[in-house]
Design a protein around this motif. Structure first.
Motif, PDB file in Angstrom:
ATOM      1  N   VAL A   1       0.847  -1.190   0.000  1.00 14.43           N
ATOM      2  CA  VAL A   1       0.000   0.000   0.000  1.00 14.43           C
ATOM      3  C   VAL A   1       0.881   1.239   0.000  1.00 14.43           C
TER       4      VAL A   1
ATOM      5  N   ASP B   1       0.482  -2.865  -5.136  1.00 11.01           N
ATOM      6  CA  ASP B   1      -0.931  -3.180  -5.352  1.00 11.01           C
ATOM      7  C   ASP B   1      -1.809  -1.948  -5.488  1.00 11.01           C
ATOM      8  N   MET B   2      -1.627  -0.996  -4.587  1.00  6.92           N
ATOM      9  CA  MET B   2      -2.531   0.154  -4.558  1.00  6.92           C
ATOM     10  C   MET B   2      -1.867   1.317  -3.842  1.00  6.92           C
TER      11      MET B   2
ATOM     12  N   PHE C   1      -7.790   7.070  -4.765  1.00  8.77           N
ATOM     13  CA  PHE C   1      -7.306   5.699  -4.633  1.00  8.77           C
ATOM     14  C   PHE C   1      -6.834   5.267  -6.016  1.00  8.77           C
TER      15      PHE C   1
ATOM     16  N   MET D   1      -4.989   2.269  -8.560  1.00  8.80           N
ATOM     17  CA  MET D   1      -4.611   0.879  -8.776  1.00  8.80           C
ATOM     18  C   MET D   1      -4.417   0.662 -10.274  1.00  8.80           C
TER      19      MET D   1
ATOM     20  N   LEU E   1      -6.412  -7.207  -8.739  1.00 10.45           N
ATOM     21  CA  LEU E   1      -5.924  -7.357  -7.375  1.00 10.45           C
ATOM     22  C   LEU E   1      -6.115  -8.796  -6.912  1.00 10.45           C
TER      23      LEU E   1
ATOM     24  N   ALA F   1      -5.408  -8.510  -1.505  1.00 14.39           N
ATOM     25  CA  ALA F   1      -5.371  -7.087  -1.846  1.00 14.39           C
ATOM     26  C   ALA F   1      -6.774  -6.501  -1.926  1.00 14.39           C
ATOM     27  N   GLU F   2      -7.725  -7.275  -2.462  1.00 16.29           N
ATOM     28  CA  GLU F   2      -9.120  -6.820  -2.511  1.00 16.29           C
ATOM     29  C   GLU F   2      -9.649  -6.609  -1.094  1.00 16.29           C
TER      30      GLU F   2
ATOM     31  N   LYS G   1      -8.109  -3.426   0.229  1.00 14.58           N
ATOM     32  CA  LYS G   1      -8.745  -2.289  -0.444  1.00 14.58           C
ATOM     33  C   LYS G   1     -10.076  -1.947   0.210  1.00 14.58           C
TER      34      LYS G   1
ATOM     35  N   LEU H   1     -10.817   1.704   2.046  1.00 13.49           N
ATOM     36  CA  LEU H   1     -11.873   2.612   1.599  1.00 13.49           C
ATOM     37  C   LEU H   1     -12.913   2.818   2.693  1.00 13.49           C
TER      38      LEU H   1
END
Length: 307
Positions: A95, A143-144, A270, A272, A278, A282-283, A286, A290
């Motif tokens: 992240v 990932d993000m 955000f 990605m 993802l 990772a999902e 996320k 959020l």
């Protein structure tokens, strides 16, 4: 065979009556009879014998009844396993958090919540400028990230989160504190800003151009440590989003003032990949990130989300 029809069939056999089964299942009897007829057509066998006392299964019906119970039990077990699989999620999730952003204050809550829900997930935090983080995402190495900007960039997908107003950050050695300043006032000072490819620099450049005001960039700095030191030495000033400005005041020996003529805002998003999916861990991260962004406050003030 349709699982719903198997459930209907089991219920009919259990109660021995189409009418009672229809009442229990909360469907009309003609509709239930049609479902039964469809099921008999699928297996090409008569499954029930209708009598004055109700219905009884044929030999084929008895066989299907046993298998249907096993099938539905396995389906329930499969669903339970799927529901419980989240607890077994494991792996590394990276992240990125732009320095000084509102999201940066969520690093510890994110760490705690991920550990609580998914103890097998190991988080990797990278605090860097948006350009660096976005390049890492495009290359599949991160990932993000939560960064400033929401421009359309090939390889990236942005989800707008909130907008932050820009503030003028000035050392006490150069001026007495003010609550608000105009862009024309800011232009009187030597400024430390990021390089022109940085989204924050573009926002600032566009604002000066729109106001037709000329300003001086003394040095382009993308290191927060160096920027703090330069301000602490009284060498110049800078412009930052509100949360970033607040975070650097003590280290840089500075004060901050809202730029109100004109009001300037930076979008926090955000980010990605737009083509690399993802992973399941990772999902999960996320979703937590959020959720925290939507529920947390910064300096005891609610975050103003967009979208």
């Amino acid at each position: 065979m349709n699982l719903r029809r198997l459930k209907y069939f089991i219920k009919i056999v259990d109660v021995g009556s189409l009418t009672q089964a229809a009442d229990i299942l909360h469907i009309a009897q003609p509709a239930l009879s049609q479902q039964l007829a469809t099921l008999e057509g699928e297996v090409n066998q008569q499954l029930l014998i209708r009598t004055k006392r109700g219905v009884t299964p044929t030999e084929a019906g008895k066989i299907l009844y046993i298998h249907a119970q096993a099938i539905l039990r396995q389906c329930d077990q499969a669903q339970s396993a799927i529901d419980g699989s989240a607890l077994a999620l494991s792996g590394s999730v990276s992240v990125g958090l732009a320095p000084g952003t509102a999201a940066q204050q969520l690093a510890l809550p994110l760490m705690e919540e991920v550990h609580r829900q998914y103890p097998g997930i190991v988080l990797y935090f990278n605090e860097n400028f948006g350009t660096t983080l976005s390049e890492l995402i495009m290359n599949g190495r991160m990932d993000m990230a939560v960064i400033y900007g929401n421009r359309e960039i090939h390889g990236l997908r942005f989800m707008p989160l909130m907008k932050e107003e820009l503030y003028f950050v000035c050392p006490h050695a150069l001026s007495k504190p003010l609550k608000t300043v105009s862009l024309a006032q800011v232009a009187k000072y030597d400024l430390f800003l990021p390089r022109i490819y940085n989204i924050m620099r573009k926002v600032i450049d566009d604002a000066f151009i729109h106001e037709e005001v000329t300003y001086r960039v003394k040095c382009e700095i993308e290191s927060q440590t160096t920027l703090n030191a330069a301000l602490a030495a009284g060498l110049g000033c800078t412009i930052m989003p509100e949360s970033a400005a607040r975070a650097m005041l003590k280290a840089s020996g500075s004060w901050m003032a809202k730029i109100d003529k004109p009001n300037i805002q930076a979008a926090l998003s955000f980010c990605m990949s737009d083509h690399l999916p993802l992973s399941q861990p990772a999902e999960a991260v996320k979703a937590i990130l959020l959720s925290l962004m939507a529920s947390r406050t910064v300096d005891n003030r609610p975050l103003t989300l967009v979208g």
